[in-house]
Design an enzyme around this catalytic site. Structure first.
Site, PDB file in Angstrom:
ATOM      1  N   CYS A   1       0.551  -1.136   0.092  1.00 30.70           N
ATOM      2  CA  CYS A   1       0.076   0.112  -0.040  1.00 30.70           C
ATOM      3  C   CYS A   1       0.997   0.961   0.203  1.00 30.70           C
ATOM      4  O   CYS A   1       1.452   0.872   0.442  1.00 30.70           O
ATOM      5  CB  CYS A   1      -1.033  -0.159   1.343  1.00 30.70           C
ATOM      6  SG  CYS A   1      -2.043  -0.928   1.356  1.00 30.70           S
TER       7      CYS A   1
ATOM      8  N   GLU B   1       0.784   4.047   1.834  1.00 29.39           N
ATOM      9  CA  GLU B   1       1.368   4.743   3.046  1.00 29.39           C
ATOM     10  C   GLU B   1       2.173   4.189   3.902  1.00 29.39           C
ATOM     11  O   GLU B   1       3.315   4.256   4.160  1.00 29.39           O
ATOM     12  CB  GLU B   1       0.023   4.418   3.933  1.00 29.39           C
ATOM     13  CG  GLU B   1      -1.820   5.213   3.503  1.00 29.39           C
ATOM     14  CD  GLU B   1      -2.355   4.581   2.340  1.00 29.39           C
ATOM     15  OE1 GLU B   1      -3.496   4.731   2.444  1.00 29.39           O
ATOM     16  OE2 GLU B   1      -1.445   3.523   2.523  1.00 29.39           O
TER      17      GLU B   1
END
Length: 160
Positions: A73, A75
């Site tokens: 991901c 993040e």
């Protein structure tokens, strides 16, 4: 028995123009990072821009893989870049935005559960709040003053 209630507080801005200048620039940096994401399977691009305590900004995008559980991901990608560049320095703010060609996403996309755990644990590790700025391709911007707001009962190894 005691019944309790959990309330989530955040600020909604109708568009980025109302954001403080530093948040507006962080969101713009995340938006510019969207083309670097690799999303051939979902066609759902996510980019994050993280501001460290010293003002340094790093970005990360989602990276998909045919073996879907092995995807990365945006993040944690940005968090890893921050940790590599400035070990031991907290991330104080992160802007997250999404893009899905062929669709217009007018609502912010919230980090997945795994990412929420990473962001929450970062706050705990450094004892410093991590401001989250979320936006879709258009529409409102949601600002959370703490990442733990999105994961109020996050897992903690201290419980073991």
């Amino acid at each position: 028995m005691t019944q309790k209630q959990l309330t989530v507080s955040y600020t909604e801005f109708p568009d980025p123009a109302g954001l403080p200048a530093a948040d507006r620039e962080l969101l713009a940096t995340a938006t510019r990072a969207l083309p670097a994401s690799y999303a051939p399977y979902s066609n759902f691009r996510v980019a994050a821009a993280a501001r460290l305590e010293d003002g340094t900004v790093v970005t990360g995008g989602n990276i998909e893989n045919a073996a879907y559980p092995m995807c990365i991901c945006a993040e944690p990608n940005a968090m890893a870049a921050a940790a590599s560049l400035r070990p031991g320095m907290p991330v104080v703010a992160m802007a997250i935005t999404v893009q899905a060609p062929g669709r217009v996403l007018d609502t912010p996309a919230s980090p997945c559960g795994s990412c929420r755990q990473i962001l929450s644990e970062h706050e705990s590790r450094f004892g410093h709040s991590l401001r989250l700025i979320l936006r879709g391709e258009g529409g409102p911007v949601y600002v959370f003053e703490r990442a733990t707001t999105l994961l109020p009962f996050g897992f903690s190894g201290e419980l073991l």
